[in-house]
Design an enzyme around this catalytic site. Structure first.
Site, PDB file in Angstrom:
ATOM      1  N   SER A  60      38.570  17.641  25.157  1.00  0.00           N
ATOM      2  CA  SER A  60      37.264  17.974  24.746  1.00  0.00           C
ATOM      3  C   SER A  60      36.847  16.988  23.796  1.00  0.00           C
ATOM      4  CB  SER A  60      37.283  19.636  24.254  1.00  0.00           C
ATOM      5  OG  SER A  60      37.477  20.537  25.418  1.00  0.00           O
ATOM      6  N   THR A 100      40.008  27.367  23.855  1.00  0.00           N
ATOM      7  CA  THR A 100      40.868  27.434  25.013  1.00  0.00           C
ATOM      8  C   THR A 100      42.284  28.192  24.730  1.00  0.00           C
ATOM      9  OG1 THR A 100      41.941  25.838  26.658  1.00  0.00           O
ATOM     10  CG2 THR A 100      42.191  25.193  24.432  1.00  0.00           C
ATOM     11  N   LYS A 160      41.117  32.813  24.117  1.00  0.00           N
ATOM     12  CA  LYS A 160      39.620  33.221  24.743  1.00  0.00           C
ATOM     13  C   LYS A 160      39.378  34.727  24.439  1.00  0.00           C
ATOM     14  CE  LYS A 160      39.129  29.482  28.046  1.00  0.00           C
ATOM     15  NZ  LYS A 160      38.728  29.118  29.436  1.00  0.00           N
ATOM     16  N   THR A 190      46.396  40.222  45.376  1.00  0.00           N
ATOM     17  CA  THR A 190      46.426  41.390  44.871  1.00  0.00           C
ATOM     18  C   THR A 190      44.660  41.908  45.207  1.00  0.00           C
ATOM     19  OG1 THR A 190      47.748  40.889  43.181  1.00  0.00           O
ATOM     20  CG2 THR A 190      46.832  43.035  43.134  1.00  0.00           C
ATOM     21  N   TYR A 243      41.590  20.528  37.339  1.00  0.00           N
ATOM     22  CA  TYR A 243      41.254  19.327  37.559  1.00  0.00           C
ATOM     23  C   TYR A 243      42.601  18.259  37.080  1.00  0.00           C
ATOM     24  CZ  TYR A 243      41.124  19.466  32.517  1.00  0.00           C
ATOM     25  OH  TYR A 243      41.615  19.553  31.093  1.00  0.00           O
TER      26      TYR A 243
HETATM   27  P1  ATR Z   1      42.648  32.578  35.484  1.00  0.00           P
HETATM   28  O1  ATR Z   1      42.429  33.038  34.021  1.00  0.00           O
HETATM   29  O2  ATR Z   1      43.172  31.032  35.481  1.00  0.00           O
HETATM   30  O3  ATR Z   1      41.920  33.183  36.464  1.00  0.00           O
HETATM   31  P2  ATR Z   1      44.542  34.696  36.035  1.00  0.00           P
HETATM   32  O4  ATR Z   1      43.464  35.612  35.228  1.00  0.00           O
HETATM   33  O5  ATR Z   1      46.032  34.768  35.391  1.00  0.00           O
HETATM   34  O6  ATR Z   1      44.040  33.374  35.565  1.00  0.00           O
HETATM   35  O7  ATR Z   1      44.383  34.906  37.319  1.00  0.00           O
HETATM   36  C1  ATR Z   1      45.160  34.060  38.372  1.00  0.00           C
HETATM   37  C2  ATR Z   1      44.646  34.425  39.803  1.00  0.00           C
HETATM   38  O8  ATR Z   1      45.413  33.264  40.810  1.00  0.00           O
HETATM   39  C3  ATR Z   1      45.037  35.738  40.242  1.00  0.00           C
HETATM   40  O9  ATR Z   1      44.124  36.215  41.020  1.00  0.00           O
HETATM   41  C4  ATR Z   1      46.355  35.370  41.121  1.00  0.00           C
HETATM   42  O10 ATR Z   1      46.459  36.310  42.143  1.00  0.00           O
HETATM   43  P3  ATR Z   1      47.118  37.772  41.855  1.00  0.00           P
HETATM   44  O11 ATR Z   1      46.218  38.531  41.169  1.00  0.00           O
HETATM   45  O12 ATR Z   1      47.276  38.217  43.426  1.00  0.00           O
HETATM   46  O13 ATR Z   1      48.281  37.450  41.121  1.00  0.00           O
HETATM   47  C5  ATR Z   1      46.101  33.903  41.677  1.00  0.00           C
HETATM   48  N1  ATR Z   1      47.005  33.373  42.070  1.00  0.00           N
HETATM   49  C6  ATR Z   1      48.033  32.813  41.134  1.00  0.00           C
HETATM   50  N2  ATR Z   1      49.018  31.879  41.993  1.00  0.00           N
HETATM   51  C7  ATR Z   1      48.700  32.133  43.284  1.00  0.00           C
HETATM   52  C8  ATR Z   1      49.102  31.590  44.505  1.00  0.00           C
HETATM   53  N3  ATR Z   1      50.137  30.835  44.666  1.00  0.00           N
HETATM   54  N4  ATR Z   1      48.334  31.782  45.707  1.00  0.00           N
HETATM   55  C9  ATR Z   1      47.118  32.673  45.694  1.00  0.00           C
HETATM   56  N5  ATR Z   1      46.716  33.255  44.574  1.00  0.00           N
HETATM   57  C10 ATR Z   1      47.558  32.769  43.201  1.00  0.00           C
END
Ligand code: ATR
Length: 276
Positions: A17, A62, A66, A153, A220
């Site tokens: 940033s 960040t 948040k 999920t 990124y």
């Molecule tokens: P962010 O704020 O970056 O979105 P988060 O709220 O922790 O992070 O959410 C991560 C998301 O990535 C979730 O939807 C997670 O799926 P689950 O809800 O089923 O846990 C998804 N995710 C993480 N690793 C994954 C993987 N290897 N394959 C598919 N989805 C993944």
């Protein structure tokens, strides 16, 4: 007098940033100072209070703050309420205005920078966490033909679909599905899951990519992620990561603070890591 801004996080050393906002200030002729602030865990409010007392005008936020910023704000924009998280604050007297520009930054990158209109197109978004949540309303405002949220999920995807249906101003069908239930092909496939951070491949069928599809990973600087590799192997020629989204959300914050919107192309060129 030089106006002061900062990005707060923990850790913060990785943040781009300051580089981005200093470049924006230079091209727009704005007199600002933008620094990194390492926020001690559990001391978000005290750290921001001190920054405001010393004349700070605004902040980017960040991880892991948040949600703290969400609680700290006095005035939450719809974008922040929908995302359930804040990534930019503006201080005016006792007021703390709070926004989340990630979703609008994503859409601007896809539509303007990558030249990929969303209107009337089938859009698939992977993941049902904060990144997806923040992207929903800006995506729906473009009036795609359909928006499908897919997640490991499935209940989380379904909950976000209901939330999006409820808050959108249009009539775009939104569904939440499990990966194995995804059917048909999509014009735009966005990976908003955190799979690329751990170098994992989401369990996505390679058959989802329509001819001429855009495959976009919201992370990124990771090069060709397993998701983007899957897309390439399926014949997708337009693949992109979230460097443009990063620059565009920063440009939105800069415009909000300073009243002038910087061009992002040179920042994007500077921060781009080749997708190989
Ligand atoms: P962010 O704020 O970056 O979105 P988060 O709220 O922790 O992070 O959410 C991560 C998301 O990535 C979730 O939807 C997670 O799926 P689950 O809800 O089923 O846990 C998804 N995710 C993480 N690793 C994954 C993987 N290897 N394959 C598919 N989805 C993944």
């Amino acid at each position: 007098m030089t106006d002061r801004y900062a990005v707060i996080g923990n850790p913060i050393v990785q943040s781009k940033s300051p580089l981005i906002h200093s470049a924006f200030a230079q091209v727009t002729g704005q007199d600002i100072d933008y620094c990194k602030l390492l926020g001690p865990l559990g001391e978000f409010a005290a750290t921001v209070d001190a920054f405001r007392s010393s004349g700070g005008r605004g902040m980017n936020v960040t991880a892991p703050f948040k949600l703290d910023a969400f609680a700290y704000a006095t005035d939450l924009a719809t974008s922040a309420q929908m995302a359930g998280a804040v990534n930019a604050m503006k201080f005016e007297g006792d007021k703390v205005y709070a926004e989340n520009f990630d979703g609008v930054g994503l859409v601007r990158d896809v539509v303007h920078n990558l030249g990929c209109p969303l209107q009337g197109r089938r859009v698939l978004i992977l993941g049902a966490g904060g990144a997806t949540r923040g992207a929903l309303l800006p995506l729906l405002a473009e009036q795609p033909a359909e928006l499908v949220i897919v997640n490991r999920t499935v209940t989380k995807a379904q909950e976000l679909a209901v939330l999006a249906q409820h808050h959108q101003t249009g009539q775009v069908p939104v569904t939440g599905l499990a990966y194995e239930a995804v059917q048909g092909v999509f014009d735009v496939v966005l990976n908003a899951s955190s799979s690329s951070l751990t170098h994992e491949l989401p369990p996505l069928p390679a058959s989802v990519f329509a001819p001429g599809c855009l495959a976009y990973d919201l992370t990124y600087g990771k090069g060709l992620t397993p998701f983007l590799k899957l897309a390439q192997q399926a014949g997708v020629t337009q693949v992109a990561d979230g460097v443009g989204m990063l620059a565009e959300q920063a440009a939105e914050a800069f415009a909000w603070w300073r009243g002038v919107r910087p061009d992002t192309s040179s920042v994007i060129a500077q921060l781009t890591v080749p997708l190989v």
